[in-house]
Design a protein around this motif. Structure first.
Motif, PDB file in Angstrom:
ATOM      1  N   GLU A  72       0.831  -1.200   0.000  1.00 22.45           N
ATOM      2  CA  GLU A  72       0.000   0.000   0.000  1.00 22.45           C
ATOM      3  C   GLU A  72       0.867   1.253   0.000  1.00 22.45           C
ATOM      4  N   LEU A 115     -11.217  -1.077  -5.140  1.00 25.04           N
ATOM      5  CA  LEU A 115      -9.879  -0.648  -4.751  1.00 25.04           C
ATOM      6  C   LEU A 115      -9.420   0.501  -5.635  1.00 25.04           C
ATOM      7  N   GLU A 149      -2.240   8.457   4.391  1.00 22.21           N
ATOM      8  CA  GLU A 149      -3.431   7.835   4.940  1.00 22.21           C
ATOM      9  C   GLU A 149      -3.284   7.748   6.447  1.00 22.21           C
ATOM     10  N   PHE A 155     -16.049   3.060   7.577  1.00 26.15           N
ATOM     11  CA  PHE A 155     -14.834   2.553   6.938  1.00 26.15           C
ATOM     12  C   PHE A 155     -13.904   1.926   7.978  1.00 26.15           C
ATOM     13  N   LEU A 193     -14.650  -2.391   0.195  1.00 22.04           N
ATOM     14  CA  LEU A 193     -13.257  -1.955   0.176  1.00 22.04           C
ATOM     15  C   LEU A 193     -12.452  -2.650   1.272  1.00 22.04           C
ATOM     16  N   GLN A 194     -12.925  -2.600   2.489  1.00 20.44           N
ATOM     17  CA  GLN A 194     -12.182  -3.188   3.605  1.00 20.44           C
ATOM     18  C   GLN A 194     -12.121  -4.709   3.495  1.00 20.44           C
ATOM     19  N   LEU A 245      -9.430  -5.458   0.940  1.00 26.31           N
ATOM     20  CA  LEU A 245      -8.092  -5.171   1.447  1.00 26.31           C
ATOM     21  C   LEU A 245      -7.615  -6.221   2.443  1.00 26.31           C
ATOM     22  N   LYS A 273      -7.146   3.068  -1.228  1.00 26.51           N
ATOM     23  CA  LYS A 273      -8.391   3.354  -0.514  1.00 26.51           C
ATOM     24  C   LYS A 273      -9.093   4.630  -0.988  1.00 26.51           C
TER      25      LYS A 273
END
Length: 413
Positions: free
Chosen positions: A80, A116, A176, A249, A322-323, A326, A334
């Motif tokens: 990431e 993503l 982030e 999130f 999304l989570q 990941l 993200k």
């Protein structure tokens, strides 16, 4: 003196070249992504006659298998954005043995509907390329020791089309999450000039290729915003609604991490579970799939037909997708999906309130990113990629509101 001038000239030339390469790599990635998605989701199904409402479940399941096999072979690739930046900050370099793997690893999940962003793989590719160049110019070690940071600024600018955000990232040292007490050290003017040179080169390369060949990618830019009494009245409610999505999130992240830990070290199983879940949700809510840049453009023309309920539910569910991706091995970024969540939520509130849609998008999206990033200034700089400069007050107020929403510390780790 002459030797110093020669080194400076070489530094400028190399910086420009790396900026151009960063922009070209980003354009290539978006070109391959957009055309690959069209091939997998439209051309092949139409040719084989297998179209139907269930297509997302089939394609995402296949994607889950491929992602799982990839992770079994190359675990943790691509890294990431913050992982790349942390390595560059700690070591002054980023190892480049796996930059090709990282590029492919970032592309595959996106082709199969992954919720993503593209920035993860691209950041590692350019940071690795800059390190490779620095290793071959060892006689300029002092001048080139921050070349990887310069490359990161260039690639972030090209990916997000946000020069101020690209410049701020290497200064703040984080893109982030929270700063965790890091000291912000502003570079000297000469270093900032180098960053700006790389940023301009990357942006020029990306835009030039986009104008010549098309396929530049990226989120839409909303050029105008109206601010009247209705808009002022709903600024705080919009920001709070966006903050709720940002809070979800983090909540979804803790839940997905728990599921991942229960499954254990089984990359194929985890990626397959994520693919099935993503596809099942995609059958019901198609906009919960993909990064969101193309979907945001589509939403601009059909949001009134979709209705407030679908728009708001999409904004609430997409962070889960999304989570889950990941934490189950679908590696990526993200920012793009979460910006889309803010856009979808904003349209939903505009539908209900009758307020200016772009204003609602500004306030909701800033609230989302404020809670997600915990850095209102960084969130504001990033959102200039979508919204006009005159919306800065709305963006900053909403981002500040989002950033003060309490989030359990364990969710942020």
């Amino acid at each position: 003196m002459i030797e110093r001038i020669e080194k400076l000239v070489l530094l400028v030339v190399v910086t420009i070249i790396l900026g151009v390469v960063a922009g070209a790599v980003c354009w290539t990635f978006f070109f391959l992504m957009n055309n690959g998605i069209k091939l997998i989701w439209e051309t092949l199904p139409n040719a084989l006659g297998i179209t139907g409402f269930w297509m997302p479940l089939v394609v995402c399941t296949v994607g889950g298998i491929l992602v799982g096999l990839f992770q079994k072979k190359w675990p943790g690739q691509p890294q990431e954005m913050d992982e790349v930046m942390a390595e560059v900050k700690a070591n002054g370099r980023y190892e480049y043995q796996n930059i090709g793997v990282g590029f492919v690893g970032a592309l595959v999940p996106l082709l199969f509907g992954g919720c993503l962003g593209p920035e993860a793989g691209l950041t590692g590719v350019i940071a690795g390329l800059c390190t490779w160049v620095g290793d071959r110019l060892k006689f300029l070690r002092k001048e080139f020791k921050e070349l990887s940071s310069v490359g990161i600024a260039a690639v972030i600018t090209a990916v997000f089309n946000a020069p101020l955000f690209g410049l701020a990232v290497p200064i703040f040292g984080n893109a982030e999450g929270e700063l965790h007490g890091d000291t912000i050290k502003v570079p000297k003017p000469a270093k900032i000039a180098i960053y700006l040179l790389a940023i301009a080169s990357a942006l020029g390369s990306m835009m030039g290729l986009g104008l010549l060949l098309g396929g530049m990618g990226g989120l839409p830019h909303y050029s105008d915003v109206e601010i009247g009494w209705i808009e002022i009245a709903i600024l705080i409610p919009c920001a709070i609604a966006g903050a709720l999505v940002g809070w979800l999130f983090h909540c979804y992240g803790a839940f997905a991490k728990m599921i991942s830990c229960k499954i254990g070290d089984k990359p194929v199983v985890k990626a397959l579970v994520a693919g099935v879940a993503l596809g099942a949700l995609g059958v019901v809510l198609p906009f919960t799939m993909f990064a969101g840049e193309i979907q945001a453009e589509e939403l601009d023309g059909i949001w009134l037909e979709m209705g407030a309920l679908v728009l708001i539910v999409t904004a609430l569910i997409k962070p889960f997708c999304l989570q889950f991706c990941l934490n189950m091995g679908w590696r990526g970024g993200k920012f793009f999906p979460m910006i889309f969540c803010g856009i979808s939520l904003g349209y939903g509130i505009a539908y209900l309130s009758g307020a200016d849609p772009v204003f609602c998008l500004c306030a909701c999206t800033a609230g989302v990113l404020g809670t997600m990033m915990r850095q209102p200034l960084m969130a504001t700089l990033l959102l200039f990629l979508c919204f006009p400069l005159k919306s800065v007050f709305v963006l900053l107020v909403a981002a500040v509101i989002g950033s003060v929403v309490p989030v359990p510390r364990k969710w942020l780790s």
